[in-house]
Design an enzyme around this catalytic site. Sequence first.
Site, PDB file in Angstrom:
ATOM      1  N   ASP A 154      -4.464 -12.954   3.405  1.00 14.22           N
ATOM      2  CA  ASP A 154      -5.722 -12.490   3.986  1.00 14.22           C
ATOM      3  C   ASP A 154      -6.949 -12.753   3.113  1.00 14.22           C
ATOM      4  O   ASP A 154      -8.068 -12.398   3.499  1.00 14.22           O
ATOM      5  CB  ASP A 154      -5.629 -11.001   4.390  1.00 14.22           C
ATOM      6  CG  ASP A 154      -4.863 -10.155   3.403  1.00 14.22           C
ATOM      7  OD1 ASP A 154      -4.572 -10.640   2.288  1.00 14.22           O
ATOM      8  OD2 ASP A 154      -4.555  -8.993   3.733  1.00 14.22           O
ATOM      9  N   HIS A 180       0.823  -1.224   0.000  1.00 10.86           N
ATOM     10  CA  HIS A 180       0.000   0.000   0.000  1.00 10.86           C
ATOM     11  C   HIS A 180       0.856   1.272   0.000  1.00 10.86           C
ATOM     12  O   HIS A 180       0.327   2.359  -0.265  1.00 10.86           O
ATOM     13  CB  HIS A 180      -0.927   0.041   1.218  1.00 10.86           C
ATOM     14  CG  HIS A 180      -1.949  -1.051   1.237  1.00 10.86           C
ATOM     15  ND1 HIS A 180      -2.799  -1.282   0.182  1.00 10.86           N
ATOM     16  CD2 HIS A 180      -2.249  -1.994   2.171  1.00 10.86           C
ATOM     17  CE1 HIS A 180      -3.594  -2.319   0.474  1.00 10.86           C
ATOM     18  NE2 HIS A 180      -3.264  -2.774   1.665  1.00 10.86           N
ATOM     19  N   ASP A 194      -2.627 -10.846  -2.319  1.00 12.38           N
ATOM     20  CA  ASP A 194      -3.180 -10.310  -1.073  1.00 12.38           C
ATOM     21  C   ASP A 194      -4.646  -9.914  -1.339  1.00 12.38           C
ATOM     22  O   ASP A 194      -4.986  -9.504  -2.441  1.00 12.38           O
ATOM     23  CB  ASP A 194      -2.363  -9.082  -0.652  1.00 12.38           C
ATOM     24  CG  ASP A 194      -2.703  -8.573   0.736  1.00 12.38           C
ATOM     25  OD1 ASP A 194      -1.936  -8.856   1.669  1.00 12.38           O
ATOM     26  OD2 ASP A 194      -3.746  -7.889   0.883  1.00 12.38           O
TER      27      ASP A 194
HETATM   28 ZN    ZN Z   1      -3.992  -7.359   2.783  1.00 13.00          ZN
END
Ligand code: ZN
Length: 305
Positions: A243, A123, A160
């Site tokens: 995740d 991110h 992810d």
């Molecule tokens: Zn993540």
Amino acid sequence: MRLYTHAACLGHHAGPGHPEAPARLEAVLQALDHDRFVALDRVEAPAATREQLLRVHAAEHLARVFGAAPQQGFSRLDPDTAMSPGSLEAALRAAGACCAAVDAVLAGEARRAFCAVRPPGHHATRDAAMGFCLFNNVAAAAAHALDAHGLKRVAVVDFDVHHGNGTQAIFWDEPRVLYVSSHQMPLYPGTGAINEHGAGNIVNAPLPPGSGSAQFREVWEHALLPRLFAFRPQLVLVSAGFDAHRLDPLANLDVETEDFAWITRRLVDLAEAHAGGRLVSSLEGGYSLTALRAACAAHVGALLD
Ligand SMILES: [Zn+2]
């Protein structure tokens, strides 16, 4: 195959009750402390150099992160992202691990590598820390492969559950990098729509909440892997977040442990077909410790085979 990690990566705390906690990396290292993984060549991660970080981050961003490192307590960079006294070294080792792993696979010292590091990176944008990420570890590794090693085609593969907005933005107009992501949508950070193409080098496959194994494998098999094989990467980098697992508390996909082994085997096939086997994977998210142990072991197990 190499395993890069560093004790400093356990010394980053993001605040009380924060899901991106040292226990995550402890769980990963525990899962890899098993007979099945004795063949891993364990290497201490070096700190990233300023030059490595400046390839993907503005000097102002480095100044802000270095300046925010607290002597005690916490300092906040973003609503979700904080630093403790150990955070700067953790972040430097995380990005440094990924760059060193690229050096090792390109030198032929190892065929594949996994970086068991935190904080995660995908991110973090050129200018900002966000979403638990301080420096963009995998982006730094990709830029290192281009600039220090002169590669012409580097694939960055991100499974992810969150979209890697930082990686996408950093390489938005960089055709030497193909960025490919599956992620839940809607979900943080909100980017990753199917019509976000960059310079034709960005491929997004958003999945609706509740998607499970079948939908996950479908988008990889039919949308993402064909683009990756057609790109003929000289190096495969993986933003390995776990995740999307059905047990994860921060998202709503229902991917199974075995799916992480499956996608990893397909990425090994990709690397073997085009990249001389060279693949470097780095830990991103994954917030159920049970899922993280199982899925990360499945991932590294498939990389070792
Ligand atoms: Zn993540």
